[in-house]
Design a protein around this motif. Structure first.
Motif, PDB file in Angstrom:
ATOM      1  N   LYS A 112       0.833  -1.212   0.000  1.00  0.00           N
ATOM      2  CA  LYS A 112       0.000   0.000   0.000  1.00  0.00           C
ATOM      3  C   LYS A 112       0.865   1.257   0.000  1.00  0.00           C
ATOM      4  O   LYS A 112       0.577   2.212  -0.708  1.00  0.00           O
ATOM      5  CB  LYS A 112      -0.920   0.026   1.219  1.00  0.00           C
ATOM      6  N   LEU A 113       1.923   1.261   0.801  1.00  0.00           N
ATOM      7  CA  LEU A 113       2.804   2.418   0.868  1.00  0.00           C
ATOM      8  C   LEU A 113       3.501   2.642  -0.472  1.00  0.00           C
ATOM      9  O   LEU A 113       3.617   3.775  -0.933  1.00  0.00           O
ATOM     10  CB  LEU A 113       3.833   2.250   1.990  1.00  0.00           C
ATOM     11  N   ASP A 114       3.942   1.562  -1.101  1.00  0.00           N
ATOM     12  CA  ASP A 114       4.575   1.681  -2.418  1.00  0.00           C
ATOM     13  C   ASP A 114       3.621   2.307  -3.425  1.00  0.00           C
ATOM     14  O   ASP A 114       4.045   3.118  -4.255  1.00  0.00           O
ATOM     15  CB  ASP A 114       5.036   0.315  -2.915  1.00  0.00           C
ATOM     16  N   TYR A 172       9.177  14.222   4.012  1.00  0.00           N
ATOM     17  CA  TYR A 172       8.182  15.003   4.757  1.00  0.00           C
ATOM     18  C   TYR A 172       6.864  14.219   4.853  1.00  0.00           C
ATOM     19  O   TYR A 172       6.258  14.125   5.922  1.00  0.00           O
ATOM     20  CB  TYR A 172       7.950  16.353   4.072  1.00  0.00           C
ATOM     21  N   TYR A 173       6.445  13.638   3.743  1.00  0.00           N
ATOM     22  CA  TYR A 173       5.201  12.876   3.704  1.00  0.00           C
ATOM     23  C   TYR A 173       5.247  11.702   4.684  1.00  0.00           C
ATOM     24  O   TYR A 173       4.320  11.496   5.470  1.00  0.00           O
ATOM     25  CB  TYR A 173       4.948  12.372   2.281  1.00  0.00           C
ATOM     26  N   LEU A 174       6.332  10.943   4.656  1.00  0.00           N
ATOM     27  CA  LEU A 174       6.448   9.770   5.510  1.00  0.00           C
ATOM     28  C   LEU A 174       6.499  10.138   6.991  1.00  0.00           C
ATOM     29  O   LEU A 174       5.991   9.418   7.837  1.00  0.00           O
ATOM     30  CB  LEU A 174       7.686   8.951   5.134  1.00  0.00           C
ATOM     31  N   LYS A 175       7.100  11.275   7.311  1.00  0.00           N
ATOM     32  CA  LYS A 175       7.173  11.704   8.702  1.00  0.00           C
ATOM     33  C   LYS A 175       5.809  12.177   9.204  1.00  0.00           C
ATOM     34  O   LYS A 175       5.487  12.001  10.369  1.00  0.00           O
ATOM     35  CB  LYS A 175       8.194  12.825   8.870  1.00  0.00           C
ATOM     36  N   GLN A 199      11.642  -1.683  10.314  1.00  0.00           N
ATOM     37  CA  GLN A 199      12.212  -0.548   9.587  1.00  0.00           C
ATOM     38  C   GLN A 199      11.150   0.542   9.605  1.00  0.00           C
ATOM     39  O   GLN A 199      10.016   0.302   9.178  1.00  0.00           O
ATOM     40  CB  GLN A 199      12.512  -0.955   8.143  1.00  0.00           C
ATOM     41  N   ILE A 200      11.488   1.708  10.137  1.00  0.00           N
ATOM     42  CA  ILE A 200      10.499   2.780  10.237  1.00  0.00           C
ATOM     43  C   ILE A 200      11.050   4.082   9.667  1.00  0.00           C
ATOM     44  O   ILE A 200      12.263   4.305   9.632  1.00  0.00           O
ATOM     45  CB  ILE A 200      10.024   2.998  11.694  1.00  0.00           C
ATOM     46  N   ASN A 201      10.140   4.934   9.226  1.00  0.00           N
ATOM     47  CA  ASN A 201      10.485   6.236   8.688  1.00  0.00           C
ATOM     48  C   ASN A 201      10.356   7.340   9.719  1.00  0.00           C
ATOM     49  O   ASN A 201      10.862   8.436   9.522  1.00  0.00           O
ATOM     50  CB  ASN A 201       9.589   6.562   7.487  1.00  0.00           C
ATOM     51  N   SER A 202       9.632   7.057  10.793  1.00  0.00           N
ATOM     52  CA  SER A 202       9.430   8.054  11.845  1.00  0.00           C
ATOM     53  C   SER A 202       9.060   7.348  13.145  1.00  0.00           C
ATOM     54  O   SER A 202       8.615   6.196  13.132  1.00  0.00           O
ATOM     55  CB  SER A 202       8.303   9.027  11.458  1.00  0.00           C
ATOM     56  N   ILE A 203       9.225   8.070  14.236  1.00  0.00           N
ATOM     57  CA  ILE A 203       8.828   7.539  15.540  1.00  0.00           C
ATOM     58  C   ILE A 203       7.320   7.285  15.549  1.00  0.00           C
ATOM     59  O   ILE A 203       6.854   6.293  16.127  1.00  0.00           O
ATOM     60  CB  ILE A 203       9.235   8.508  16.667  1.00  0.00           C
TER      61      ILE A 203
END
Length: 139
Positions: A24-26, A40-43, A79-83
């Motif tokens: 879905k994220l892809d 910015y979007y992922l955070k 694996q994460i893009n943000s907290i």
């Protein structure tokens, strides 16, 4: 379970193990060409809402619980893009009743950097780049 030997440690990823979240994220980010806008979007993504829109992988929860009960699954390596993403995924895991340690690799860190692999640590992950890195570092 016959493929695990005594002393093996299984660590599981999240995306495409619990939910079809990576797929879905892809789909969402494939059009974004700017690295800064993507970052910015992922955070700033509402990760709780995003995960609610994903589909559960059939049988995943039951299998992971069985692996935990057999003392094979020892934790999660995400694996994460943000907290915020890490918190949403941890909440999902806990809500499903799986209480195990959760380790985070914040992009661009590799999972092998966060949790050093060896021949007794098995990484359950659908991302080829993660499994190749894991194996190249002794896992």
């Amino acid at each position: 379970m016959k493929y695990f030997k005594k002393g093996d440690i299984l660590l599981s990823a999240f995306d495409d193990i619990f939910l079809d979240s990576q797929e879905k994220l892809d789909e969402v980010i494939k059009e974004e060409k700017s690295y800064l806008l993507l970052k910015y979007y992922l955070k700033n993504l509402d990760w709780i809402s995003f995960l609610k829109e994903c589909q559960e992988i059939p049988g995943a929860i039951e299998i992971l619980k069985e692996l935990k009960d057999k003392d094979i699954l020892k934790g999660f390596l995400l694996q994460i893009n943000s907290i915020e993403e890490g918190q949403a995924k941890a909440n999902y895991i806990r809500e499903k009743g799986i209480i195990l340690p959760i380790h985070y690799a914040l992009t661009p860190q590799t999972k092998s950097f966060i949790y050093p692999p060896n021949e007794n640590i098995i990484l359950l992950d659908t991302q080829i780049k993660n499994t190749e890195d894991w194996e190249s570092h002794g896992g």
